[in-house]
Each structure stands twice: as structure tokens, then as C-alpha cells.
Design a protein around this motif. Structure first.
Motif, PDB file in Angstrom:
ATOM      1  N   SER A 146     -11.071  15.509  -7.242  1.00 61.32           N
ATOM      2  CA  SER A 146     -10.266  16.298  -6.299  1.00 61.32           C
ATOM      3  C   SER A 146     -10.825  17.687  -6.040  1.00 61.32           C
ATOM      4  O   SER A 146     -10.460  18.327  -5.063  1.00 61.32           O
ATOM      5  CB  SER A 146      -8.826  16.432  -6.821  1.00 61.32           C
ATOM      6  N   TYR A 147     -11.691  18.163  -6.917  1.00 54.28           N
ATOM      7  CA  TYR A 147     -12.202  19.531  -6.803  1.00 54.28           C
ATOM      8  C   TYR A 147     -13.720  19.533  -6.741  1.00 54.28           C
ATOM      9  O   TYR A 147     -14.378  18.768  -7.447  1.00 54.28           O
ATOM     10  CB  TYR A 147     -11.767  20.370  -8.017  1.00 54.28           C
ATOM     11  N   GLU A 148     -14.246  20.427  -5.920  1.00 55.92           N
ATOM     12  CA  GLU A 148     -15.678  20.713  -5.952  1.00 55.92           C
ATOM     13  C   GLU A 148     -15.969  21.844  -6.925  1.00 55.92           C
ATOM     14  O   GLU A 148     -17.039  21.886  -7.532  1.00 55.92           O
ATOM     15  CB  GLU A 148     -16.179  21.074  -4.552  1.00 55.92           C
ATOM     16  N   ALA A 149     -15.008  22.758  -7.043  1.00 59.93           N
ATOM     17  CA  ALA A 149     -15.115  23.861  -8.004  1.00 59.93           C
ATOM     18  C   ALA A 149     -13.706  24.225  -8.448  1.00 59.93           C
ATOM     19  O   ALA A 149     -12.761  24.136  -7.665  1.00 59.93           O
ATOM     20  CB  ALA A 149     -15.811  25.068  -7.380  1.00 59.93           C
ATOM     21  N   ILE A 150     -13.578  24.642  -9.704  1.00 60.71           N
ATOM     22  CA  ILE A 150     -12.256  24.944 -10.239  1.00 60.71           C
ATOM     23  C   ILE A 150     -12.375  26.008 -11.313  1.00 60.71           C
ATOM     24  O   ILE A 150     -13.353  26.043 -12.065  1.00 60.71           O
ATOM     25  CB  ILE A 150     -11.607  23.652 -10.810  1.00 60.71           C
ATOM     26  N   ARG A 151     -11.404  26.906 -11.351  1.00 59.59           N
ATOM     27  CA  ARG A 151     -11.398  27.942 -12.385  1.00 59.59           C
ATOM     28  C   ARG A 151     -11.096  27.305 -13.735  1.00 59.59           C
ATOM     29  O   ARG A 151     -10.295  26.361 -13.834  1.00 59.59           O
ATOM     30  CB  ARG A 151     -10.345  29.000 -12.065  1.00 59.59           C
ATOM     31  N   PRO A 152     -11.721  27.792 -14.807  1.00 56.98           N
ATOM     32  CA  PRO A 152     -11.482  27.213 -16.133  1.00 56.98           C
ATOM     33  C   PRO A 152     -10.015  27.199 -16.542  1.00 56.98           C
ATOM     34  O   PRO A 152      -9.545  26.235 -17.140  1.00 56.98           O
ATOM     35  CB  PRO A 152     -12.311  28.107 -17.060  1.00 56.98           C
ATOM     36  N   GLN A 168     -11.461  33.120 -20.466  1.00 59.90           N
ATOM     37  CA  GLN A 168     -12.407  34.013 -21.152  1.00 59.90           C
ATOM     38  C   GLN A 168     -13.717  33.312 -21.484  1.00 59.90           C
ATOM     39  O   GLN A 168     -14.591  33.886 -22.113  1.00 59.90           O
ATOM     40  CB  GLN A 168     -11.759  34.557 -22.428  1.00 59.90           C
ATOM     41  N   GLY A 169     -13.835  32.065 -21.030  1.00 54.45           N
ATOM     42  CA  GLY A 169     -15.079  31.334 -21.222  1.00 54.45           C
ATOM     43  C   GLY A 169     -15.276  30.780 -22.616  1.00 54.45           C
ATOM     44  O   GLY A 169     -16.419  30.669 -23.090  1.00 54.45           O
ATOM     45  N   ASP A 170     -14.183  30.434 -23.281  1.00 51.60           N
ATOM     46  CA  ASP A 170     -14.274  29.859 -24.626  1.00 51.60           C
ATOM     47  C   ASP A 170     -15.263  28.694 -24.619  1.00 51.60           C
ATOM     48  O   ASP A 170     -15.055  27.691 -23.930  1.00 51.60           O
ATOM     49  CB  ASP A 170     -12.883  29.367 -25.052  1.00 51.60           C
ATOM     50  N   PRO A 171     -16.351  28.783 -25.393  1.00 47.60           N
ATOM     51  CA  PRO A 171     -17.383  27.726 -25.371  1.00 47.60           C
ATOM     52  C   PRO A 171     -16.838  26.344 -25.730  1.00 47.60           C
ATOM     53  O   PRO A 171     -17.279  25.340 -25.175  1.00 47.60           O
ATOM     54  CB  PRO A 171     -18.405  28.206 -26.407  1.00 47.60           C
ATOM     55  N   CYS A 180     -18.261  15.885 -20.127  1.00 43.69           N
ATOM     56  CA  CYS A 180     -17.842  14.812 -19.214  1.00 43.69           C
ATOM     57  C   CYS A 180     -18.711  14.767 -17.959  1.00 43.69           C
ATOM     58  O   CYS A 180     -18.412  14.008 -17.029  1.00 43.69           O
ATOM     59  CB  CYS A 180     -16.389  15.006 -18.806  1.00 43.69           C
ATOM     60  N   GLY A 181     -19.741  15.597 -17.928  1.00 45.36           N
ATOM     61  CA  GLY A 181     -20.626  15.603 -16.772  1.00 45.36           C
ATOM     62  C   GLY A 181     -20.393  16.742 -15.803  1.00 45.36           C
ATOM     63  O   GLY A 181     -21.091  16.866 -14.799  1.00 45.36           O
ATOM     64  N   TRP A 182     -19.407  17.594 -16.081  1.00 47.99           N
ATOM     65  CA  TRP A 182     -19.176  18.764 -15.241  1.00 47.99           C
ATOM     66  C   TRP A 182     -20.281  19.797 -15.504  1.00 47.99           C
ATOM     67  O   TRP A 182     -20.950  19.754 -16.539  1.00 47.99           O
ATOM     68  CB  TRP A 182     -17.829  19.401 -15.552  1.00 47.99           C
ATOM     69  N   THR A 183     -20.435  20.717 -14.565  1.00 50.58           N
ATOM     70  CA  THR A 183     -21.392  21.805 -14.768  1.00 50.58           C
ATOM     71  C   THR A 183     -20.644  23.136 -14.777  1.00 50.58           C
ATOM     72  O   THR A 183     -19.615  23.298 -14.102  1.00 50.58           O
ATOM     73  CB  THR A 183     -22.470  21.826 -13.672  1.00 50.58           C
ATOM     74  N   TRP A 184     -21.172  24.081 -15.535  1.00 46.01           N
ATOM     75  CA  TRP A 184     -20.555  25.397 -15.688  1.00 46.01           C
ATOM     76  C   TRP A 184     -21.472  26.445 -15.097  1.00 46.01           C
ATOM     77  O   TRP A 184     -22.637  26.549 -15.466  1.00 46.01           O
ATOM     78  CB  TRP A 184     -20.302  25.688 -17.162  1.00 46.01           C
ATOM     79  N   THR A 188     -20.625  32.595 -11.482  1.00 44.70           N
ATOM     80  CA  THR A 188     -19.388  32.594 -10.683  1.00 44.70           C
ATOM     81  C   THR A 188     -18.149  32.336 -11.528  1.00 44.70           C
ATOM     82  O   THR A 188     -17.028  32.452 -11.033  1.00 44.70           O
ATOM     83  CB  THR A 188     -19.466  31.520  -9.587  1.00 44.70           C
ATOM     84  N   GLN A 189     -18.377  31.985 -12.809  1.00 51.15           N
ATOM     85  CA  GLN A 189     -17.271  31.648 -13.708  1.00 51.15           C
ATOM     86  C   GLN A 189     -16.433  30.482 -13.161  1.00 51.15           C
ATOM     87  O   GLN A 189     -15.204  30.485 -13.221  1.00 51.15           O
ATOM     88  CB  GLN A 189     -16.371  32.876 -13.929  1.00 51.15           C
ATOM     89  N   LEU A 190     -17.139  29.486 -12.650  1.00 56.94           N
ATOM     90  CA  LEU A 190     -16.476  28.310 -12.097  1.00 56.94           C
ATOM     91  C   LEU A 190     -17.043  27.036 -12.723  1.00 56.94           C
ATOM     92  O   LEU A 190     -18.234  26.955 -13.040  1.00 56.94           O
ATOM     93  CB  LEU A 190     -16.659  28.244 -10.576  1.00 56.94           C
ATOM     94  N   LEU A 191     -16.168  26.064 -12.874  1.00 58.38           N
ATOM     95  CA  LEU A 191     -16.577  24.722 -13.274  1.00 58.38           C
ATOM     96  C   LEU A 191     -16.745  23.868 -12.033  1.00 58.38           C
ATOM     97  O   LEU A 191     -15.958  23.965 -11.081  1.00 58.38           O
ATOM     98  CB  LEU A 191     -15.513  24.091 -14.186  1.00 58.38           C
ATOM     99  N   HIS A 192     -17.773  23.028 -12.047  1.00 62.85           N
ATOM    100  CA  HIS A 192     -18.021  22.122 -10.929  1.00 62.85           C
ATOM    101  C   HIS A 192     -17.859  20.683 -11.426  1.00 62.85           C
ATOM    102  O   HIS A 192     -18.722  20.162 -12.138  1.00 62.85           O
ATOM    103  CB  HIS A 192     -19.415  22.351 -10.345  1.00 62.85           C
ATOM    104  N   PRO A 193     -16.732  20.057 -11.083  1.00 59.54           N
ATOM    105  CA  PRO A 193     -16.467  18.694 -11.574  1.00 59.54           C
ATOM    106  C   PRO A 193     -17.443  17.674 -11.019  1.00 59.54           C
ATOM    107  O   PRO A 193     -18.003  17.833  -9.925  1.00 59.54           O
ATOM    108  CB  PRO A 193     -15.045  18.414 -11.084  1.00 59.54           C
TER     109      PRO A 193
END
Length: 221
Positions: A146-152, A168-171, A180-184, A188-193
């Protein structure tokens, strides 16, 4: 094969058995007539005549079986078939109704709070915990497409994780998604599903149901 008698012991075994969702649903659906007879006060001593504990555990278990089988409208219909007095007074069934409202309104954070913080009977706990994992996995699959990019923090909220730590970017939290194959994107502090696919679930065979019932009937004997 004939079902073992409906009882707290039998339902507890079934809840802890990790039976596949559709198979669990099929087995419990065959107990509903017995539950109706018990509710009407016409059950036998073997089925726990008029025992509210049996009815509470049956309807709670059957409710979670509906959810695990992704049958939310049918779960809602089940709540209307529960004995009215029991539905209004029993804590477990009240919890089920609260959970149903949160699911119907897609309140993800509230769903996790209900599953984790409300008091659930010990013999129902395996199904509650199983559904929490199922809901988390199912939600992860849904937001992955559902998302191309999403805030953590948003992603964490969907999965019942700590939004503040995620923001806060908790590792450890970020790793849950990247594994799961997402990229960080640290800039930009965004996750890319990335879409997550799972193999289709086979429908249970009648032989499989009979084997499970036999196993449950023999367990502990």
C-alpha cells in the motif's frame, strides 16, 4: 469420525494445538449445535449442561477461529448468535466484542492494546497470542503493497511496535522491516516497503479434520 464431547478440556486442547486456521474453524463450527443445546439447558452431563465456562470458551475460541480464517463479517454475525445474557456479562465475550469494534474500525494500535492488556483466560491465551502474530503479519503484508514510502513511526504503529523508538531510528525496529525486504533511507528517514508474497493456503481435507479430531480426542488419555 465423531467429535470428542464439547468441554473446557477439549476446547483448551484445541486452542493449544496450532491447528491450521480453516481446519480450526471447521472443527469448531461442528460444535455450535452442541453449544446451542447447552445454552438452552438441554445438553448432557458429558457436554457440561448449562455450564457458562464451556459456552464462554467455545464462543471465544470460535470467534478467534473466524478471525484467523479472515472472516470478519462472519465473526460479527457469530456475536449475534451468542447467548444474549452471556454476551452481556461474560468478560471474555465482552473482550471479543471490544476487539471486533477495533478491527471493524481498523484501529490497529487499539487492536494490539486489547490483545495484550485485557484479561484473557489462560486456556484461551494460545489463540489470543496466535491471532496477535497473525494480525501483525497480515498487516505487514497489507502495508507492504500500500505504501511506496512510510515514516517509521507510522509503520511501527501498524505493527504494534514503539512509534517513538521507531521515529528515533531504533536499529532493532528498523531491522524488523529491512529483514522483510524493505529498504531504509537514512537521509530522508523513510522506509520503502517491498511487496511481500506468501504461498496460498490449501483448504483442509475431510481426512485432515478427522485426523486432528482423533488426535485431540486421544491427547492426555
Amino acid at each position: 469420525m465423531e467429535l470428542p464431547p464439547l468441554s473446557v478440556e477439549q476446547l483448551s486442547k484445541l486452542a493449544a494445538s496450532n491447528v491450521p486456521p480453516l481446519q480450526l474453524y471447521e472443527i469448531l463450527s461442528q460444535y455450535e449445535t452442541d453449544a446451542c443445546l447447552i445454552s438452552a439447558g438441554t445438553g448432557s452431563l458429558e457436554t457440561g449442561d448449562g455450564d457458562p465456562q464451556v459456552l464462554s470458551l467455545f464462543y471465544s475460541s470460535f470467534f478467534f477461529a473466524h478471525l484467523l480464517a479472515k472472516q470478519l463479517p462472519e465473526a460479527r454475525a457469530l456475536t449475534q448468535r451468542m447467548p444474549e445474557t452471556l454476551r452481556r456479562q461474560d468478560p471474555s465475550l465482552q473482550n471479543c466484542l471490544t476487539l471486533l469494534r477495533a478491527l471493524w474500525q481498523t484501529q490497529h494500535a487499539q487492536v494490539y492494546q486489547i490483545l495484550r492488556r485485557l484479561p484473557w483466560p489462560e486456556n484461551l491465551q494460545p489463540l489470543v497470542q496466535r491471532y496477535e502474530s497473525f494480525f501483525q503479519d497480515d498487516t505487514l503484508i497489507a502495508i507492504s503493497t500500500s505504501y511506496e514510502a512510510i515514516r517509521p513511526a507510522t509503520a511501527a504503529n501498524y505493527l504494534g511496535l514503539d512509534p517513538q523508538a521507531a521515529e528515533q531510528g531504533d536499529p532493532a525496529i528498523i531491522e524488523k522491516f529491512t529483514s522483510c525486504g524493505w529498504t531504509w533511507d537514512a537521509a530522508t528517514q523513510l522506509l520503502h516497503p517491498s511487496p511481500i508474497t506468501i504461498p496460498p493456503t490449501d483448504k483442509p481435507s475431510s481426512n485432515g479434520i478427522r485426523e486432528t479430531m482423533a488426535m485431540l480426542g486421544n491427547r492426555g488419555s
